[in-house]
Design an enzyme around this catalytic site. Structure first.
Site, PDB file in Angstrom:
ATOM      1  N   HIS A   1     103.817  97.157  46.340  1.00  0.00           N
ATOM      2  CA  HIS A   1     102.671  97.967  45.911  1.00  0.00           C
ATOM      3  C   HIS A   1     101.353  97.248  46.241  1.00  0.00           C
ATOM      4  O   HIS A   1     100.478  97.808  46.903  1.00  0.00           O
ATOM      5  CB  HIS A   1     102.774  98.223  44.400  1.00  0.00           C
ATOM      6  CG  HIS A   1     101.640  99.025  43.834  1.00  0.00           C
ATOM      7  ND1 HIS A   1     101.736 100.364  43.572  1.00  0.00           N
ATOM      8  CD2 HIS A   1     100.364  98.680  43.491  1.00  0.00           C
ATOM      9  CE1 HIS A   1     100.588 100.809  43.098  1.00  0.00           C
ATOM     10  NE2 HIS A   1      99.731  99.801  43.036  1.00  0.00           N
ATOM     11  N   GLU A   2     101.249  96.010  45.794  1.00  0.00           N
ATOM     12  CA  GLU A   2      99.994  95.274  46.023  1.00  0.00           C
ATOM     13  C   GLU A   2      99.788  95.020  47.517  1.00  0.00           C
ATOM     14  O   GLU A   2      98.658  95.006  48.001  1.00  0.00           O
ATOM     15  CB  GLU A   2      99.974  93.968  45.223  1.00  0.00           C
ATOM     16  CG  GLU A   2     100.053  94.156  43.704  1.00  0.00           C
ATOM     17  CD  GLU A   2      99.026  95.134  43.128  1.00  0.00           C
ATOM     18  OE1 GLU A   2      97.950  95.297  43.740  1.00  0.00           O
ATOM     19  OE2 GLU A   2      99.320  95.757  42.095  1.00  0.00           O
TER      20      GLU A   2
ATOM     21  N   HIS B   1      98.056  97.962  49.027  1.00  0.00           N
ATOM     22  CA  HIS B   1      96.597  97.887  48.861  1.00  0.00           C
ATOM     23  C   HIS B   1      96.008  96.912  49.884  1.00  0.00           C
ATOM     24  O   HIS B   1      94.948  97.164  50.467  1.00  0.00           O
ATOM     25  CB  HIS B   1      96.245  97.379  47.458  1.00  0.00           C
ATOM     26  CG  HIS B   1      96.388  98.388  46.360  1.00  0.00           C
ATOM     27  ND1 HIS B   1      95.788  99.621  46.399  1.00  0.00           N
ATOM     28  CD2 HIS B   1      97.035  98.332  45.166  1.00  0.00           C
ATOM     29  CE1 HIS B   1      96.076 100.279  45.272  1.00  0.00           C
ATOM     30  NE2 HIS B   1      96.832  99.518  44.515  1.00  0.00           N
TER      31      HIS B   1
ATOM     32  N   HIS C   1      95.521  98.409  53.223  1.00  0.00           N
ATOM     33  CA  HIS C   1      94.376  99.322  53.223  1.00  0.00           C
ATOM     34  C   HIS C   1      93.080  98.532  53.492  1.00  0.00           C
ATOM     35  O   HIS C   1      92.185  99.000  54.191  1.00  0.00           O
ATOM     36  CB  HIS C   1      94.321 100.011  51.851  1.00  0.00           C
ATOM     37  CG  HIS C   1      93.543 101.294  51.809  1.00  0.00           C
ATOM     38  ND1 HIS C   1      93.322 101.967  50.638  1.00  0.00           N
ATOM     39  CD2 HIS C   1      92.927 102.031  52.767  1.00  0.00           C
ATOM     40  CE1 HIS C   1      92.614 103.065  50.874  1.00  0.00           C
ATOM     41  NE2 HIS C   1      92.356 103.124  52.160  1.00  0.00           N
TER      42      HIS C   1
END
Ligand SMILES: [Zn+2]
Length: 671
Positions: free
Chosen positions: A461-462, A465, A468
């Protein structure tokens, strides 16, 4: 001697020179940086030349370089490696920073220049990205009240101040109710509880100064107690106390505060010219209107409720087999659901753990990024703020892309949870800067370090990010990377979690720490099955809260929020045995501050998108389909906030997201 925080950084890739920075340098560096930024802002606001994009918007973008340096270093260490001195600094800095930024957003001369540009935007020959930055800057000023004058301006300031103190009072009352209640248990009362709950109850008892073990209202204790205690009378007592936080009468009661907050929010939105607070809040989100939020939530509500009702029948039968008659109650659901989970998905975390080595999961996240986007990761030896931190240089076809820092292990000096932040965001103005991105987690150390399945998901998940941020390719810092709408920002992160579940990824990287054998397929099936368990309940308790939040802010503020809450729940036919995930008197997301007010839906909105976006890969050539990966980078990951989120998604997918993939993913309809 110059302060190393403010000097030119001559380190590799201009990573902050942590080894030279000491805590007593922060306060003077912040003072100097705030002053420098205030001077820059003042120079822009009082410029005697006519406003141009360059001397106003670009000047604002370029301002605050020193402040960015100080804050990126300070907030990195204050969050991930704090100490009493850093905590004291944080308390000192936060009101100063709030006042500094409030002064900028209420600077009338500055707003006048931005407003002049906005009025003649069609004549400025701006690029698409410049046009977007102008719109966002102007909108930010208008939304904070910069365009108001006289009595309206004064009233706006009053409302903001009152809302801030009501939000603080709401939080403090909730904390007081949570800390004030506990239930003492005898050794007999502990029968049937698993070891970790017994240990936690004893630890809580010591902390409260009780004679023996206790149950408190902390989610990490009361939820397992409700799941595992066979004592229905104790479950009821604990559940009732938990459900009435903030609604116990007396000084800590939050109901009147909630009513006043809703009235003031409505007034604030009307002062700014919006029909309702929801219309004001959603203007900047991908969802845009209350109708679209409600529509999405109701599409999920119907199948979730049907699943929950079917589950309730099964749980009621289990309860009757225990000799309990009458309806299933909210304090029964978790207990019988846990029993059912054990019977249907007997997943042993201890059996799973040796397959999830931190080192191999990092490798898995990197390898997926390589296969999807061609990124390569090489260890980088630089001094960072803690010996546990590691850095990699990220390149593509030999070209530098970013620096990635991983700070994975839990320690007392780190706040809880996991997060991603850019110590330096990607931008090309006023000079080219490549990103420095950090992932901070709280995994247990070990030799080798082993993760739970949830930990492994968090890592992916991290890292989503981080991608991105790292793949961002825009001109201006203010729209770089994760600077996107709140209901869009979790798309890249939640989407990346799907690659952990790709069978070939687990087959290659989920290997046993001792034997090196890959995870057996039956174990993998159990993991995935258990993850979808009881989704009827979880979706219902969440969507009910999101619908109540929306109803509070869409239309006139209710004089009696509790009556409004009851009305909404009756309308949607809330199942008797499920409570709202957050009822009004303790709905901190909505009342402690503005962050998630009429925005609690956004978790579900993002999940609808990530499920739909991953389905795009599956419909094409599979999880690593190169054309889909290219489309994801070109249309979403590289674009930051340079376009409306809806346009980005449309460009990637060719249509707006539908709820089907989410309903399948949560097991609410048959796959
Ligand atoms: Zn996230």
């Amino acid at each position: 001697m110059t302060n190393p925080i403010l000097s030119d950084w001559t380190t590799p890739f201009e990573i902050a020179p942590f080894a030279e920075i000491s805590d007593d340098g922060f306060a003077p560096a912040l003072e100097a940086a705030l002053q420098a930024h205030a001077d820059e802002i003042n120079a822009i606001a009082t410029n005697t030349r006519r406003a141009s994009f360059a001397n106003t918007i670009e000047a604002l973008e370029a301002a605050g370089e020193a402040l960015n340096k100080v804050l990126s270093v300070f907030f990195t260490v204050a969050g991930a490696d704090s100490n009493p001195e850093r905590e004291a600094l944080q308390r000192e800095f936060s009101p100063k920073l709030a006042a500094h930024f409030a002064a900028i957003s209420s600077n009338k001369a500055l707003f006048q220049r931005v407003d002049d540009l906005w009025a003649k935007r069609d004549t400025l020959k701006l690029t698409e990205e410049q046009d977007r930055v102008l719109m966002l800057t102007h909108r930010g000023f208008v939304r904070s009240g910069a365009a108001l004058h006289g009595a309206k301006d004064a009233r706006m300031q009053e409302i903001k101040a009152r809302l801030a103190s009501l939000g603080t009072a709401f939080t403090q009352n909730l904390l007081a109710d949570e800390r004030g209640w506990f239930m003492e248990l005898t050794d007999d009362d502990l029968a049937g509880l698993p070891g970790f709950v017994v240990d936690a109850a004893h630890a809580a008892g010591r902390e409260k100064g009780a004679k023996g073990p206790v149950v408190t209202l902390s989610r990490s204790l009361i939820v397992p107690f409700l799941q595992f205690s066979p004592r229905r009378d104790l479950r009821e007592k604990a559940y009732r106390a938990w459900a009435s936080r903030g609604a116990n009468g007396g000084e800590t009661d939050n109901r009147a505060i909630a009513a006043e907050i809703l009235q003031l929010r409505e007034e604030r939105a009307k002062l700014l010219g919006y029909d309702s607070f929801a219309a004001f809040k959603l203007e900047t989100e991908m969802a845009r209107t209350p109708e679209r939020v409600r529509d999405l939530l109701m599409q999920v509500w119907a199948p979730a409720k049907a699943r929950a009702e079917a589950d309730a029948e099964i749980l009621t039968r289990m309860m009757q087999e225990d000799g309990v008659n009458g309806p299933l109650e909210p304090w029964d659901w978790r207990y019988y659901a846990a029993k059912r989970r054990k019977a249907e998905h007997d997943l042993d975390e201890a059996e799973l753990k040796p397959y999830l080595q931190l080192e191999r999961m990092i490798e898995a996240a990197f390898t997926c990024a390589n296969r999807l986007f061609g990124l390569e990761f090489a260890p980088l030896d630089v001094p960072l703020y803690h010996p546990d931190c590691r850095a990699w240089e990220v390149t593509r076809r030999g070209k530098h892309v970013a620096v990635f820092i991983g700070d994975y292990f839990a320690r007392g000096s780190k706040r809880s949870g996991a997060w991603c932040s850019a110590m330096r965001a990607q931008a090309r103005f006023p000079k080219v800067q490549t990103p420095i991105v950090i992932n901070v987690c709280n995994f247990a150390k070990g030799d080798p370090a082993l993760l739970s399945y949830d930990d492994a998901r968090t890592l992916f998940h991290e890292f989503g990010h981080a991608l991105h941020q790292m793949l961002s390719d825009v001109t201006y810092d203010s729209i770089s990377g994760t600077s996107v709408a709140r209901d869009f920002v979790e798309l890249p992160s939640q989407l990346y979690e799907h690659w952990l579940e790709v069978p070939e990824v687990l087959a290659e990287f989920a290997t046993h720490a001792e034997t090196g054998a890959p995870m057996p397929p039956q174990l993998l099936d159990k993991v995935l099955g258990a993850a979808n368990f009881d989704q009827g309940f979880q979706t219902v308790e969440y969507v009910a809260s999101a619908l109540v939040d929306l109803a509070f802010h869409d239309g006139p503020a209710p004089a009696d929020p509790m009556a409004k809450q009851a009305e909404v729940l009756a309308e949607i036919g809330m199942p008797h045995a499920i409570g709202m995930r957050h009822a009004t008197p303790h709905f901190a997301h909505v009342f402690a501050g503005d962050g998630y007010s009429s925005g609690y839906y956004s978790y579900m909105w993002s999940e609808v998108m990530d499920a739909d976006a991953f389905a795009a890969f599956e419909e094409a050539g599979g999880a690593f389909d190169p054309e889909r990966a290219q489309a994801l980078e070109d249309n979403i990951l590289s674009k930051g906030g340079s376009k409306e989120a809806e346009d980005l998604y449309l460009a990637f997918r060719g249509r707006l997201p539908g709820v089907e993939a989410l309903l399948k993913g949560r097991g609410l309809v048959d796959a």
